[in-house]
Scaffold this motif. Structure first.
Motif, PDB file in Angstrom:
ATOM      1  N   UNK A  38       0.827  -1.409  -0.587  1.00 21.66           N
ATOM      2  CA  UNK A  38      -0.260  -0.289  -0.060  1.00 21.66           C
ATOM      3  C   UNK A  38       0.822   1.164   0.208  1.00 21.66           C
ATOM      4  N   UNK A  39       1.748   1.223   0.613  1.00 20.10           N
ATOM      5  CA  UNK A  39       2.612   2.719   1.309  1.00 20.10           C
ATOM      6  C   UNK A  39       3.855   2.496  -0.102  1.00 20.10           C
ATOM      7  N   UNK A  40       3.825   1.515  -1.162  1.00 24.56           N
ATOM      8  CA  UNK A  40       4.550   2.078  -2.683  1.00 24.56           C
ATOM      9  C   UNK A  40       3.604   1.608  -3.262  1.00 24.56           C
ATOM     10  N   UNK A  41       2.495   2.194  -3.286  1.00 18.87           N
ATOM     11  CA  UNK A  41       1.583   2.485  -4.489  1.00 18.87           C
ATOM     12  C   UNK A  41       1.218   1.253  -4.864  1.00 18.87           C
ATOM     13  N   UNK A  42       1.018   0.073  -4.727  1.00 19.47           N
ATOM     14  CA  UNK A  42       0.587  -1.127  -5.113  1.00 19.47           C
ATOM     15  C   UNK A  42      -0.964  -0.861  -5.459  1.00 19.47           C
ATOM     16  N   UNK A  43      -1.813  -1.265  -6.297  1.00 19.81           N
ATOM     17  CA  UNK A  43      -2.469  -1.561  -6.149  1.00 19.81           C
ATOM     18  C   UNK A  43      -3.283  -2.975  -6.201  1.00 19.81           C
ATOM     19  N   UNK A  44      -5.128  -3.070  -6.045  1.00 17.32           N
ATOM     20  CA  UNK A  44      -5.859  -4.102  -7.347  1.00 17.32           C
ATOM     21  C   UNK A  44      -6.143  -4.179  -8.008  1.00 17.32           C
TER      22      UNK A  44
END
Length: 104
Positions: A38-44
């Motif tokens: 989440x903190x790295x900006x990854x998304x489902x």
């Protein structure tokens, strides 16, 4: 070691709503709030194809690579978003929090 995301193979039912062509890599199916992913900006729906420059063959391959990581270590994850947009994020591995409760 903890990256804060669950993944599925690109041909699994969990990833069936994500458009993609080749069968390599993995698709993110959940992201832990405030976790490393989440903190790295990854998304489902993001499709991960490489970790530190090494191709991700499938879910087992990624899990084996994750097992060798240590808390505080940073890795470069590369892939695609929405089947076309190039994606490259630096993720810092965190220590997995214990889910057991001590004391009585």
């Amino acid at each position: 070691d903890y990256v804060g995301a669950d993944v599925a193979g690109v041909l699994s039912p969990a990833s069936s709503n994500v458009p993609m062509s080749p069968t390599s890599g993995v698709v993110i199916v959940s992201v832990a709030p405030r976790g490393p992913a989440d903190l790295a900006g990854l998304q489902v729906g993001d499709r991960l194809l490489k970790i530190d420059g090494h191709a991700i063959v499938d879910q087992a391959d990624l899990r084996n690579r994750e097992a060798a990581l240590r808390p505080g270590q940073s890795v470069l994850l590369e892939g695609e978003r929405e089947g076309m947009q190039s994606l490259a994020v630096k993720l810092t591995v965190a220590k997995r929090q214990s889910s057991t409760v001590s004391g009585a």
